[in-house]
Design an enzyme around this catalytic site. Structure first.
Site, PDB file in Angstrom:
ATOM      1  N   ARG A 257      13.938 -18.746   4.136  1.00 37.13           N
ATOM      2  CA  ARG A 257      12.473 -18.790   3.986  1.00 37.13           C
ATOM      3  C   ARG A 257      12.009 -20.056   3.259  1.00 37.13           C
ATOM      4  O   ARG A 257      11.109 -20.035   2.437  1.00 37.13           O
ATOM      5  CB  ARG A 257      11.967 -17.539   3.246  1.00 37.13           C
ATOM      6  CG  ARG A 257      11.897 -16.308   4.143  1.00 37.13           C
ATOM      7  CD  ARG A 257      11.278 -15.136   3.418  1.00 37.13           C
ATOM      8  NE  ARG A 257      12.056 -14.748   2.266  1.00 37.13           N
ATOM      9  CZ  ARG A 257      11.611 -14.101   1.207  1.00 37.13           C
ATOM     10  NH1 ARG A 257      10.330 -13.773   1.151  1.00 37.13           N
ATOM     11  NH2 ARG A 257      12.388 -13.782   0.203  1.00 37.13           N
TER      12      ARG A 257
ATOM     13  N   LYS B 209       8.236 -20.849   3.578  1.00 35.43           N
ATOM     14  CA  LYS B 209       7.371 -20.035   2.713  1.00 35.43           C
ATOM     15  C   LYS B 209       7.342 -20.628   1.308  1.00 35.43           C
ATOM     16  O   LYS B 209       6.278 -20.896   0.737  1.00 35.43           O
ATOM     17  CB  LYS B 209       7.911 -18.609   2.660  1.00 35.43           C
ATOM     18  CG  LYS B 209       7.163 -17.730   1.678  1.00 35.43           C
ATOM     19  CD  LYS B 209       7.914 -16.440   1.415  1.00 35.43           C
ATOM     20  CE  LYS B 209       7.174 -15.591   0.407  1.00 35.43           C
ATOM     21  NZ  LYS B 209       5.870 -15.133   0.899  1.00 35.43           N
TER      22      LYS B 209
ATOM     23  N   ILE C  53      -8.069   5.154  -1.121  1.00 33.47           N
ATOM     24  CA  ILE C  53      -7.152   5.242   0.022  1.00 33.47           C
ATOM     25  C   ILE C  53      -5.700   5.420  -0.415  1.00 33.47           C
ATOM     26  O   ILE C  53      -4.832   5.755   0.374  1.00 33.47           O
ATOM     27  CB  ILE C  53      -7.327   4.008   0.932  1.00 33.47           C
ATOM     28  CG1 ILE C  53      -8.788   3.881   1.371  1.00 33.47           C
ATOM     29  CG2 ILE C  53      -6.448   4.069   2.155  1.00 33.47           C
ATOM     30  CD1 ILE C  53      -9.355   5.112   2.057  1.00 33.47           C
TER      31      ILE C  53
ATOM     32  N   SER D  80      -3.394   3.253  -2.841  1.00 40.97           N
ATOM     33  CA  SER D  80      -2.753   2.365  -3.810  1.00 40.97           C
ATOM     34  C   SER D  80      -3.759   1.830  -4.817  1.00 40.97           C
ATOM     35  O   SER D  80      -4.947   1.679  -4.508  1.00 40.97           O
ATOM     36  CB  SER D  80      -2.080   1.204  -3.079  1.00 40.97           C
ATOM     37  OG  SER D  80      -3.013   0.499  -2.315  1.00 40.97           O
TER      38      SER D  80
ATOM     39  N   GLU E  52       0.593   4.954  -5.969  1.00 37.74           N
ATOM     40  CA  GLU E  52       1.665   4.307  -5.164  1.00 37.74           C
ATOM     41  C   GLU E  52       2.423   3.205  -5.899  1.00 37.74           C
ATOM     42  O   GLU E  52       2.926   2.267  -5.275  1.00 37.74           O
ATOM     43  CB  GLU E  52       1.082   3.764  -3.839  1.00 37.74           C
ATOM     44  CG  GLU E  52       0.447   4.841  -2.982  1.00 37.74           C
ATOM     45  CD  GLU E  52      -0.074   4.334  -1.637  1.00 37.74           C
ATOM     46  OE1 GLU E  52       0.456   3.335  -1.115  1.00 37.74           O
ATOM     47  OE2 GLU E  52      -1.007   4.959  -1.097  1.00 37.74           O
TER      48      GLU E  52
ATOM     49  N   HIS F 193      -5.660   7.885   7.473  1.00 39.02           N
ATOM     50  CA  HIS F 193      -6.381   6.635   7.221  1.00 39.02           C
ATOM     51  C   HIS F 193      -5.971   5.586   8.246  1.00 39.02           C
ATOM     52  O   HIS F 193      -4.811   5.451   8.584  1.00 39.02           O
ATOM     53  CB  HIS F 193      -6.065   6.121   5.807  1.00 39.02           C
ATOM     54  CG  HIS F 193      -6.454   4.697   5.609  1.00 39.02           C
ATOM     55  ND1 HIS F 193      -7.768   4.303   5.541  1.00 39.02           N
ATOM     56  CD2 HIS F 193      -5.720   3.561   5.515  1.00 39.02           C
ATOM     57  CE1 HIS F 193      -7.816   2.990   5.405  1.00 39.02           C
ATOM     58  NE2 HIS F 193      -6.590   2.514   5.389  1.00 39.02           N
TER      59      HIS F 193
ATOM     60  N   GLU G 171     -12.075   1.801   8.302  1.00 40.82           N
ATOM     61  CA  GLU G 171     -12.760   0.588   7.892  1.00 40.82           C
ATOM     62  C   GLU G 171     -14.131   0.574   8.559  1.00 40.82           C
ATOM     63  O   GLU G 171     -14.268   0.895   9.711  1.00 40.82           O
ATOM     64  CB  GLU G 171     -11.954  -0.624   8.364  1.00 40.82           C
ATOM     65  CG  GLU G 171     -12.612  -1.919   7.998  1.00 40.82           C
ATOM     66  CD  GLU G 171     -11.811  -3.096   8.514  1.00 40.82           C
ATOM     67  OE1 GLU G 171     -10.599  -3.140   8.281  1.00 40.82           O
ATOM     68  OE2 GLU G 171     -12.420  -3.961   9.148  1.00 40.82           O
TER      69      GLU G 171
ATOM     70  N   HIS H 237     -10.756  -6.402   0.982  1.00 37.14           N
ATOM     71  CA  HIS H 237      -9.999  -7.645   1.203  1.00 37.14           C
ATOM     72  C   HIS H 237     -10.583  -8.819   0.433  1.00 37.14           C
ATOM     73  O   HIS H 237     -10.002  -9.887   0.390  1.00 37.14           O
ATOM     74  CB  HIS H 237      -9.950  -7.971   2.697  1.00 37.14           C
ATOM     75  CG  HIS H 237      -9.382  -6.831   3.493  1.00 37.14           C
ATOM     76  ND1 HIS H 237     -10.174  -5.836   4.018  1.00 37.14           N
ATOM     77  CD2 HIS H 237      -8.116  -6.499   3.795  1.00 37.14           C
ATOM     78  CE1 HIS H 237      -9.408  -4.959   4.637  1.00 37.14           C
ATOM     79  NE2 HIS H 237      -8.159  -5.328   4.520  1.00 37.14           N
TER      80      HIS H 237
ATOM     81  N   CYS I 142      -9.821   0.414   2.349  1.00 40.59           N
ATOM     82  CA  CYS I 142      -8.348   0.429   2.434  1.00 40.59           C
ATOM     83  C   CYS I 142      -7.798   0.578   1.010  1.00 40.59           C
ATOM     84  O   CYS I 142      -8.568   0.748   0.060  1.00 40.59           O
ATOM     85  CB  CYS I 142      -7.837  -0.837   3.116  1.00 40.59           C
ATOM     86  SG  CYS I 142      -6.107  -0.732   3.637  1.00 40.59           S
TER      87      CYS I 142
HETATM   88  N1  GLN Z   1      -2.182   4.374   1.393  1.00 38.41           N
HETATM   89  C1  GLN Z   1      -2.011   3.004   1.652  1.00 38.41           C
HETATM   90  C2  GLN Z   1      -2.599   2.171   0.536  1.00 38.41           C
HETATM   91  O1  GLN Z   1      -3.565   2.563  -0.033  1.00 38.41           O
HETATM   92  C3  GLN Z   1      -2.647   2.600   2.965  1.00 38.41           C
HETATM   93  C4  GLN Z   1      -2.375   1.163   3.313  1.00 38.41           C
HETATM   94  C5  GLN Z   1      -2.859   0.722   4.678  1.00 38.41           C
HETATM   95  O2  GLN Z   1      -3.732   1.319   5.265  1.00 38.41           O
HETATM   96  N2  GLN Z   1      -2.321  -0.340   5.210  1.00 38.41           N
HETATM   97  O3  GLN Z   1      -2.145   1.122   0.197  1.00 38.41           O
HETATM   98 ZN    ZN Z   2      -5.853   0.597   5.349  1.00 40.83          ZN
END
Ligand code: GLN
Ligand code: ZN
Length: 767
Positions: free
Chosen positions: A15, A18, A442, A444, A495, A652, A676, A705, A737
């Site tokens: 890598r 990167k 969602i 994490s 998470e 999700h 989303e 994001h 998300c």
């Molecule tokens: N449960 C995951 C999180 O919250 C969902 C991640 C995702 O949708 N890519 O990170």
């Molecule tokens: Zn997501």
């Protein structure tokens, strides 16, 4: 018979790319040092392919970020905003398009990025203006030809690759609605002709033009543009000393074969993908038989990590030799090797029988030489290959009788909840007694450097299990307390124990392995390490219950159990090739179902099964959608249907295109779906509304994001708009998300505004 390759991974065996680009972006090396790393990677890749005996060596497959962006750059397709700051060198301009650019004076966002067909690679979407000009703006392709020429001392074997004009236009988008991108076909075709003329002057004899869209369902306009463009190109070059190899991949060519029929006697060489569509060979052969067209057979799988089964390939090779002769045959992987890791030799701890059936990019190139040797009579290679491949296919490392018999299929009752949604909803409302517009997240919460280093230390056994678990529990207690303070209604455990939502589960499931170095480029400097599903999948132990139950023990509110769904686990892994995909999907689904039931038994009442990969798994051709939906919906339902009526199943998905799949989404029958929405201006909710989507929905109310904090007012406005479109009782309030990429500070402020907006909505919008 020529051996060649459509493209080689460019991240470097360790890598290097990167690491170097990230150092460059943080001002720790200068651009000359970065260029030097790029040069070394190209030399390494070329030398390897030369030594392996390829007859044509591909160049221009290297890229500092993305090969579609390279082509935009080459043609001067650069939106004006990136030209305004005066960058010191071209690479800064290039990176500003890929990543955006900020300083005291400028704040320019990155260009849009999207998925490269149905792969996990993402490209930068070209943006066209009505009066778009195409001109040679970069000499990258010429300097790579030069470099390779210096190594080979001859230009005969050099084959630069470019995306072809029609696929390139197809991949881009119009800046405004005043024109259609295919209107540019004329101009771009003349640009390609001009460019190819200049390339011919360098002495090369081959050019590869990639047109993967030939394996899609094309509109009449796209078909017309294709015919137009290639007729023009071949008119100019059919009699010159250059061979243009037109490549198709990611599927069969037959649905669009009529486009080629008119020009087939002028096409020098065509590449077809026999891995995705082995059945196209006969028809292609009969089409080109009377012409002089060379046929390139894509017979080594560039999208999966299994060894080529030589006996199959040899059968096809012989068929072609018998039909059009050895001189008109090329062999290669079906697509660029960008989608597989580089070198299997680096993996030291994979079980030898499994490893013996595997093959990464380097090994795949060697497979071409093997095939040639077999054709020349070295039968022992064929025998050894059959022995190794069969050995694993028959080995009990991959086979588990119980799983095969009991968990590779299902009965109707296994994919049905006990009662219909309306009955479940009543029971759940009674049990949970949540307020109107319940709030949740969602899954994490922020993942910090310290947390990553904690997990790494535990993985490397530098930290005891005891200490590690204590630390994770501290974080869980912390996040539970914070969520209570923020007034969220349904809580999550955060998470913290997961570095990746798929790897976490695949590490714990039987039949799936993780590699140490199997990195694949996802976009720019970002790489992923997909797990390898090699055998029957099953679950021995609980995977998540202790964490979720610990979180639940810290609060009187409901904690949501958090699982990754079967389709996503499968789609983000390399999958075994010795049984139909649905069997593998069902096995994973049963394992997840076991976990769901274990959570339920432990007192968890709300369980989320994430399926962010469901949509991206859609086959490229519509005619294959039914088959896909059939197994993927069944898999989700196997995983989710075992619970009692009053256990609430969430799912999700993080994208906003549901137009063509809303019916299938509703067939999943999840009690709540979070999606989303914040970036799509409610368009998405209209789809749910028009469809009268029956179950509960959490339309993401802000975009996670971006570091930007959404205001209470704007969130309230979104809730208000949602209430006009959906039954109020069905609406959940959540971000769009997981929050793992955000900073804690941002999360607190955003969620606070979100829960306050929900509170306001309860007062103002209740029915
Ligand atoms: N449960 C995951 C999180 O919250 C969902 C991640 C995702 O949708 N890519 O990170
Ligand atoms: Zn997501």
């Amino acid at each position: 018979m020529w051996k060649h390759n459509l493209g080689f991974p460019r991240i470097g065996i360790n890598r290097e790319l990167k690491k170097a680009s990230e150092l460059y972006w943080s001002n720790n090396i200068d651009c000359n040092q970065l260029f030097e790393i790029g040069r070394k990677i190209r030399f390494q890749n070329w030398n390897f392919q030369i030594n392996s005996g390829l007859d044509l060596i591909t160049c221009n497959d290297f890229s500092f970020y993305d090969h579609v962006l390279d082509l935009s750059f080459l043609m001067g397709v650069i939106p004006k905003i990136y030209l305004d700051p005066k960058f010191n060198n071209f690479i800064d301009l290039y990176f500003s398009m890929a990543r955006g650019y900020q300083d005291n004076e400028w704040d320019i966002k990155a260009m849009e990025m999207t998925k490269w067909f149905n792969t996990n690679y993402h490209y930068i979407v070209p943006e066209f203006t009505k009066d778009q000009k195409f001109f040679i703006n970069s000499n990258k392709i010429f300097s790579e030809i030069d470099e390779l020429n210096n190594i080979l001392n001859s230009s005969d074997k050099i084959k630069p690759v470019l995306i072809g004009p029609v696929t390139y236009l197809y991949l881009g988008k119009e800046k405004d609605e005043s024109f259609h991108k295919m209107d540019l076909i004329d101009k771009i075709t003349f640009f390609y002709i001009d460019l190819i003329k200049k390339l011919v002057k360098t002495g090369i004899k081959w050019i590869q033009l990639d047109e993967p869209i030939l394996s899609l369902d094309l509109s009449d306009l796209e078909k017309k543009s294709f015919k137009y463009s290639y007729e023009k190109i071949y008119d100019v070059f059919s009699n010159l000393d250059i061979k243009i190899l037109l490549t198709t991949y990611f599927g069969g060519l037959l649905d669009n074969i009529s486009i080629l029929k008119n020009i087939i006697d002028r096409i020098h060489a065509i590449h077809i993908d026999l891995i995705e569509d082995p059945n196209q060979l006969d028809e292609i052969l009969s089409l080109i038989k009377k012409s002089e067209t060379i046929l390139s057979l894509g017979i080594v799988d560039g999208r999966n990590i299994w060894k080529n089964r030589y006996s199959n390939s040899i059968r096809n090779i012989k068929k072609v030799i018998n039909s059009i002769g050895m001189d008109r045959l090329m062999i290669s992987p079906n697509c660029s090797l960008l989608h597989v890791p580089i070198d299997l030799d680096k993996e030291k701890s994979i079980h030898i029988d499994i490893k013996n059936k595997m093959s990464f990019a380097k090994q795949k190139i060697d497979e071409l030489s093997d095939l040639e040797k077999i054709i020349k009579g070295e039968r022992s290679i064929l025998l050894k290959n059959s022995y190794l491949v069969d050995k694993l296919d028959q080995s009990n490392i991959i086979h588990n009788k119980k799983v095969k018999n009991e968990y590779s299929d299902f009965q109707e009752k296994d994919i049905k909840r006990k009662s219909s949604f309306s009955i479940r909803q009543k029971k759940q409302q009674k049990r949970f007694n949540l307020p109107l517009f319940p709030t949740t997240t969602i899954g994490s919460f922020p993942q910090t450097k310290e947390l990553r280093s904690l997990r790494n230390k535990f993985k490397k056994k530098e930290l005891s299990k005891n200490r590690y678990e204590k630390e994770i529990k501290k974080l869980i207690s912390y996040v539970i307390k914070k969520q209570e303070d923020l007034n969220l209604d349904v809580l999550v455990h955060g998470e913290f124990e997961r570095n990746d939502m798929v790897e976490f589960f695949s590490d714990k499931l039987n039949g799936i392995l993780s590699t140490k170095h199997g990195w694949v480029q996802s976009y720019g400097s970002r790489c992923v390490k997909p797990p390898i599903i090699y055998g029957d999948v099953s679950r021995t132990d609980d995977m998540t219950t202790n964490w979720i139950c610990y979180a639940q023990s810290k609060t009187n509110k409901f904690v949501k159990g958090m699982l990754t769904g079967p389709v996503t686990i499968l789609k983000w892994s390399f999958v075994r090739d010795d049984q139909p995909i649905f069997k593998t999907a069902y096995q994973i689904a049963w394992a997840i179902r076991d976990e769901v039931l274990s959570l339920e038994r432990s007192g968890i009442k709300i369980i989320q099964i994430d399926e962010p990969a469901l949509r991206e798994g859609l086959p490229l051709k519509k005619k294959n959608w039914n088959y896909y939906f059939n197994w993927s919906i069944n898999a989700f339902r196997i995983a989710s249907s075992g619970v009692k009526d009053d256990t609430q199943i969430h799912t999700h998905m993080c994208y906003s295109e549901f137009n063509d799949i809303i019916e299938e989404i509703s067939e999943l029958d999840a009690d709540v779906i979070t999606i989303e929405n914040s970036r799509s201006n409610m368009d998405l909710l209209k789809i749910f509304s028009n469809f009268s989507y029956p179950n509960e929905i959490g339309p993401g109310v802000y975009d996670i994001h971006s570091p930007r904090i959404p205001t209470k007012e704007e969130i309230f406005k979104l809730i208000q708009e949602s209430s006009n479109l959906l039954p109020i009782r069905n609406i959940w309030i959540n971000p769009d998300c997981g929050l793992k990429t955000r900073k804690w500070k941002e999360v607190f402020k955003s969620i606070k505004n979100m829960t306050e907006a929900a509170k306001l909505a309860r007062i103002k919008l209740s029915d």
